[in-house]
Scaffold this motif. Structure first.
Motif, short mmCIF file in Angstrom:
data_model
loop_
_atom_site.label_atom_id
_atom_site.label_comp_id
_atom_site.label_asym_id
_atom_site.label_seq_id
_atom_site.Cartn_x
_atom_site.Cartn_y
_atom_site.Cartn_z
N THR A 79 -4.96 -20.69 -45.54
CA THR A 79 -4.00 -19.86 -46.28
C THR A 79 -4.04 -20.22 -47.76
O THR A 79 -3.74 -21.35 -48.15
CB THR A 79 -2.57 -20.06 -45.74
N GLY A 80 -4.40 -19.22 -48.58
CA GLY A 80 -4.49 -19.46 -50.01
C GLY A 80 -3.45 -18.73 -50.83
O GLY A 80 -3.19 -19.10 -51.98
N ALA A 81 -2.84 -17.68 -50.26
CA ALA A 81 -1.88 -16.89 -51.02
C ALA A 81 -0.92 -16.18 -50.09
O ALA A 81 -1.19 -16.00 -48.89
CB ALA A 81 -2.60 -15.88 -51.92
N VAL A 82 0.20 -15.78 -50.66
CA VAL A 82 1.21 -14.97 -49.98
C VAL A 82 1.59 -13.84 -50.93
O VAL A 82 1.73 -14.06 -52.14
CB VAL A 82 2.47 -15.80 -49.64
N ILE A 83 1.73 -12.63 -50.39
CA ILE A 83 2.25 -11.52 -51.19
C ILE A 83 3.66 -11.21 -50.74
O ILE A 83 3.92 -11.03 -49.54
CB ILE A 83 1.38 -10.26 -51.05
N VAL A 84 4.58 -11.17 -51.69
CA VAL A 84 5.95 -10.74 -51.43
C VAL A 84 6.22 -9.53 -52.31
O VAL A 84 6.03 -9.58 -53.53
CB VAL A 84 6.97 -11.85 -51.74
N ASN A 85 6.62 -8.44 -51.69
CA ASN A 85 6.89 -7.18 -52.39
C ASN A 85 8.40 -6.91 -52.31
O ASN A 85 8.94 -6.70 -51.23
CB ASN A 85 6.10 -6.06 -51.70
N ILE B 16 10.99 -19.64 -51.00
CA ILE B 16 9.58 -19.26 -50.90
C ILE B 16 8.78 -19.84 -52.06
O ILE B 16 7.65 -20.31 -51.88
CB ILE B 16 9.45 -17.72 -50.85
N VAL B 17 9.36 -19.82 -53.26
CA VAL B 17 8.68 -20.41 -54.42
C VAL B 17 8.44 -21.90 -54.18
O VAL B 17 7.34 -22.42 -54.43
CB VAL B 17 9.51 -20.19 -55.71
N ASP B 18 9.44 -22.59 -53.67
CA ASP B 18 9.30 -24.03 -53.41
C ASP B 18 8.27 -24.29 -52.31
O ASP B 18 7.44 -25.21 -52.42
CB ASP B 18 10.65 -24.63 -53.02
N TRP B 19 8.31 -23.49 -51.25
CA TRP B 19 7.39 -23.69 -50.11
C TRP B 19 5.94 -23.44 -50.52
O TRP B 19 5.05 -24.23 -50.19
CB TRP B 19 7.80 -22.75 -48.98
N THR B 20 5.69 -22.36 -51.25
CA THR B 20 4.32 -22.08 -51.69
C THR B 20 3.83 -23.17 -52.64
O THR B 20 2.67 -23.60 -52.56
CB THR B 20 4.23 -20.70 -52.36
N GLY B 21 4.70 -23.64 -53.52
CA GLY B 21 4.30 -24.71 -54.42
C GLY B 21 3.97 -25.99 -53.68
O GLY B 21 2.99 -26.68 -54.00
N GLU B 22 4.77 -26.31 -52.67
CA GLU B 22 4.56 -27.53 -51.88
C GLU B 22 3.21 -27.52 -51.18
O GLU B 22 2.55 -28.57 -51.04
CB GLU B 22 5.68 -27.66 -50.84
N HIS B 23 2.78 -26.33 -50.74
CA HIS B 23 1.54 -26.24 -49.96
C HIS B 23 0.35 -25.75 -50.80
O HIS B 23 -0.72 -25.47 -50.23
CB HIS B 23 1.74 -25.31 -48.76
N GLY B 24 0.52 -25.67 -52.11
CA GLY B 24 -0.59 -25.25 -52.96
C GLY B 24 -1.03 -23.82 -52.71
O GLY B 24 -2.23 -23.50 -52.79
N ILE B 25 -0.07 -22.95 -52.42
CA ILE B 25 -0.35 -21.55 -52.09
C ILE B 25 0.05 -20.67 -53.27
O ILE B 25 1.12 -20.84 -53.86
CB ILE B 25 0.42 -21.12 -50.82
N LEU B 26 -0.82 -19.74 -53.62
CA LEU B 26 -0.51 -18.78 -54.69
C LEU B 26 0.53 -17.78 -54.19
O LEU B 26 0.37 -17.19 -53.12
CB LEU B 26 -1.79 -18.03 -55.09
N LEU B 27 1.60 -17.58 -54.96
CA LEU B 27 2.60 -16.57 -54.64
C LEU B 27 2.39 -15.37 -55.55
O LEU B 27 2.55 -15.47 -56.77
CB LEU B 27 4.02 -17.12 -54.82
N VAL B 28 2.00 -14.25 -54.96
CA VAL B 28 1.85 -13.00 -55.69
C VAL B 28 3.12 -12.19 -55.44
O VAL B 28 3.35 -11.71 -54.32
CB VAL B 28 0.61 -12.22 -55.24
#
Length: 358
Positions: free
Chosen positions: A138-144, A162-174
């Motif tokens: 998992t490299g990214a998540v899209i939230v619309n 979600i911002v904290d979770w993606t940052g913790e796991h090194g995931i790009l949040l789009v």
């Protein structure tokens, strides 16, 4: 009763089609004065956008600087550029269901693998579902938010998580907020841009198509860290080559006019109330009033397998099959139309589905 439709709609469906399947805002709100294109410079503009348009977008965004802004020929191109330039070996991108129908294709074109995440209509993002779907790839998540097709909005608390979770796991949040500026409901939906500083792993997507009723301009943007923006700009110089200089100049003029959204507000909200009230009164239909966006997304249940085709051919009303968004049984219809056109479409839909028809 005959309704005059836009040339595009008439050309696609026939002169008497009530088109509720449109994805743009077709309410005339702009003053009857031409926007003079500044013709002083018709050479190539910078691939990431001229200084003028990037500064205008930064002012509109409120907390960004011009060197964080990447201009693109539409929001989907902005997503493609940011994803393609950011992902390396972790290429899976999580997208909550229901999702905008173009996400899978846009992501594949960027070299990513879309991974639909089971979700609910009316719930824009579920952190527990993201965690359950996360893999080492998992490299990214899209939230619309507000979301196409159902208008669902992510709360400030959920967005923070979600911002904290993606940052913790090194995931790009789009974070795709192209409907955020549409003046429906109470106040503006939460955005990562409301933070003092945009987190490095976050990218915000926006544009003028929905919020300013300017689908034909085909201009969108991404706001990201200066480093991410610079990397994407290098790709843009080869892939998209930038946007039209005339379009950029028009967009600058439009962004200075802060009355557009207020001119849209009364018609959009009245349309939403009228359409929702009519459809919610029909037995067997499950529908929620969306807090944002320009669509209603009712669940029509097991009406018939060819429902969308039947509505189009037998009742002259065009809607979009919810299966395109990962939500079969639903249909998407726009309320961002001139009131008279919307009324005809809702009347035909109610007649077809057994409700009152005015």
């Amino acid at each position: 009763m005959s309704v005059q439709l836009s040339p595009t709609a008439a050309g696609t469906f026939g002169a008497d089609m009530a088109v509720l399947s449109t994805g743009d805002v077709r309410i005339p709100v702009h003053p009857d004065t031409p926007v003079a294109a500044r013709l002083r410079d018709q050479a190539y503009r910078a691939a990431a956008g001229s200084t003028d348009i990037r500064e205008a977008v930064a002012r509109y965004a409120g907390t960004a600087s011009a060197d964080q802004v990447l201009i693109a020929p539409g929001a989907r191109a902005a997503i493609q550029l940011m994803v393609a330039s950011a992902l390396t070996d972790r290429r899976e991108v999580l997208i909550p269901t229901p999702y905008w129908a173009s996400y899978p294709t846009v992501l594949r074109s960027a070299g990513a693998t879309p991974v639909p995440v089971p979700g609910e209509v009316g719930l824009a993002a579920d952190l527990a579902a993201f965690e359950a779907a996360r893999t080492p790839a998992t490299g990214a998540v899209i939230v619309n938010s507000p979301r196409n097709p159902d208008g669902a909005v992510v709360s400030e608390a959920d967005l923070d998580a979600i911002v904290d979770w993606t940052g913790e796991h090194g995931i790009l949040l789009v974070f795709d907020q192209v409907y955020r500026g549409v003046p429906v409901g109470e106040g503006m939906a939460a955005s990562p841009l409301e933070r003092t500083e945009l987190p490095e792993h976050c990218v915000v997507i926006d544009g003028l198509t929905k919020s300013h009723a300017l689908a034909g301009l085909r201009i969108g943007w991404a706001i990201a860290s200066t480093e991410r923006r610079a990397t994407a700009a290098k790709l843009a110089s080869h892939l998209t080559g930038g946007t039209s200089s005339v379009v950029e100049d028009i967009a600058v003029a439009v962004l200075v006019d802060d009355e557009t959204q207020q001119r849209l507000r009364p018609t959009l909200n009245a349309n939403l109330t009228n359409a929702y009230d009519r459809l919610s009164a029909i037995a067997g239909i499950s529908i929620s009033k969306p807090p944002g966006g320009i669509f209603l997304f009712p669940d029509l249940g097991d009406q018939r397998p060819d429902l969308v085709t039947w509505l189009r051919d037998e009742h002259q009303v065009a809607v979009v099959d919810g299966a395109a968004f990962g939500a079969p049984g639903h249909v998407r219809l726009s309320f961002a139309l001139e009131p008279e056109q919307l009324a005809v479409g809702i009347d035909r839909l109610c007649r077809a589905l057994g409700g009152d028809h005015g």
